[in-house]
Design a protein around this motif. Structure first.
Motif, short mmCIF file in Angstrom:
data_model
loop_
_atom_site.label_atom_id
_atom_site.label_comp_id
_atom_site.label_asym_id
_atom_site.label_seq_id
_atom_site.Cartn_x
_atom_site.Cartn_y
_atom_site.Cartn_z
N ASP A 1 0.83 -1.20 0.00
CA ASP A 1 0.00 0.00 0.00
C ASP A 1 0.86 1.25 0.00
O ASP A 1 2.08 1.20 0.19
CB ASP A 1 -0.92 -0.01 1.22
N LEU A 2 0.19 2.40 -0.19
CA LEU A 2 0.94 3.65 -0.35
C LEU A 2 1.67 4.07 0.91
O LEU A 2 2.77 4.66 0.83
CB LEU A 2 0.00 4.76 -0.82
N LYS B 1 4.78 1.86 1.29
CA LYS B 1 5.72 2.10 0.20
C LYS B 1 6.36 3.48 0.27
O LYS B 1 7.56 3.63 -0.02
CB LYS B 1 5.02 1.93 -1.14
N LEU C 1 -2.11 -0.05 -4.05
CA LEU C 1 -1.67 1.10 -3.27
C LEU C 1 -2.82 1.69 -2.45
O LEU C 1 -2.59 2.21 -1.34
CB LEU C 1 -1.10 2.18 -4.19
#
Length: 378
Positions: A162-163, A166, A317
């Motif tokens: 996921d954002l 990351k 994400l």
């Protein structure tokens, strides 16, 4: 050279190297890598007369990603090199002495062995993740330790995520992973701390202490990254740790959403009974069915749905998992409407479910039409 069936080779360390990586010597790290793959560790002197076994010789002047050991194990007659020097060599009895001399004395590598350069552009294919990657293999010297530890840490990020994981906290988690390794905290110790924080966050949400819950939950979510990375970087993964970590990950999100919805009342923004139960039904149904879709995709196509095509990796994400949902709740709390936030999470959960359902149907339809589905990361 194609992989072939062969007996389990013994892993033999050659040389000596006092430089520490993640708090371990190269010798100890190699032993852990061998143990993780259930390979015998033949800690013998280089001049041993024992030539009865197939062996994987390891040059302790170098360290390497464990993925190289997995790749080399079914490939006897293969030598992994870095700038022309042997890092690993999977050889039969007849080639062992010559390869030991090549590692220790710098003599030429037997020409009939296949040499594979670690720095080659194509890297290797990870069968488990259905993706191509370039594992590290580097000379272990003091000046290179920070770079190698970062490469090791980055290599511990598997698949897509996921954002937040990351983009927001990789550096935080990296610093905490190094600290834990230096002071000797085990991955299970990190998981235990995280589990306590997860419970504290749940209680805070329940009583409408949303900012306290979000802060506590943020620390927990970062530690949820740290424990897995620490286990991979220090080669200390265990069945207990995996079960504990994944169990907490699987169970707590629906409990958090329930607690958040309940906490809207003491906060002063109560949900109506109808809205409360509609939200809970949507989120629980969406959460369970999305997990089932992901499992069905793995069973049917041998890879995770999020590594199929570029769209799927990008959607991962923001798909309705814990971390993206927490972004929605945070945004709603900024305008002091936690009730709007939990309703928005329920709506996003159902929309994500529709996307995953459509992708599963598309995959099945394309497979029945004769297409061989592969990961875009391969």
């Amino acid at each position: 050279m194609q992989p072939t069936e062969s007996p389990l080779p013994a892993v033999v360390p050659l040389g000596d190297n006092p430089v520490l990586l993640w708090g371990m010597t190269a010798h100890e790290r190699l032993r852990r890598i061998a143990a993780a793959r259930k390979l015998p560790f033949a800690d013998v002197a280089p001049d041993s007369n024992d030539t009865s076994d197939t062996v994987i010789l390891s040059n302790l002047a170098f360290v390497f990603d464990p993925a190289w050991m997995a790749w080399l194990q079914p490939r006897p007659g293969t030598v992994l090199t870095r700038r022309g020097e042997i890092v690993l060599a999977h050889v039969a009895a007849g080639d062992r002495a010559a390869c030991e001399r090549a590692i220790l004395d710098g003599t030429p590598i037997p020409p009939h062995l296949e040499q594979v350069a670690a720095e080659r552009d194509e890297g290797i294919f990870n069968e488990a993740l259905r993706k191509r990657e370039r594992p590290f293999a580097e000379a272990l010297v003091p000046a290179a330790v920070p770079t190698i530890e970062r490469a090791s840490y980055v290599g511990a990020y598997k698949g897509v995520t996921d954002l937040l994981t990351k983009y927001l906290w990789p550096e935080w988690a990296f610093a905490l992973t190094k600290l834990a390794a230096r002071v000797g905290i085990s991955p299970n110790g990190i998981t235990a701390i995280g589990s306590v924080l997860c419970i504290v966050a749940t209680i805070a949400f329940w009583y409408g202490w949303f900012w306290t819950g979000l802060l506590t939950g943020l620390v927990f979510m970062v530690l949820d990254t740290v424990d897995g990375k620490l286990a991979r970087c220090t080669i200390t993964s265990s069945k207990l740790g995996n079960a504990w970590d994944h169990g907490v990950d699987l169970v707590h999100p629906p409990i958090w959403w329930w607690a958040w919805a309940a906490g809207c009342a003491p906060y002063g923004r109560p949900l109506s009974d109808e809205t409360f139960w509609a939200v809970m039904a949507a989120m629980l149904f969406g959460y369970v069915v999305q997990r089932l879709i992901e499992g069905a995709f793995i069973v049917r196509f041998g890879m995770h749905i999020h590594v199929w095509e570029r769209f799927d990796s990008r959607f991962r994400l923001v798909t309705a998992r814990r971390n993206p949902n927490m972004v929605i709740l945070f945004a709603a709390l900024l305008v002091m409407r936690p009730d709007w936030g939990i309703v928005a999470v329920a709506v996003w959960t159902m929309l994500s479910l529709v996307v995953h359902g459509v992708r599963l149907v598309q995959a099945i339809w394309r497979a029945r039409a004769g297409e061989r589905l592969t990961s875009w990361l391969a």
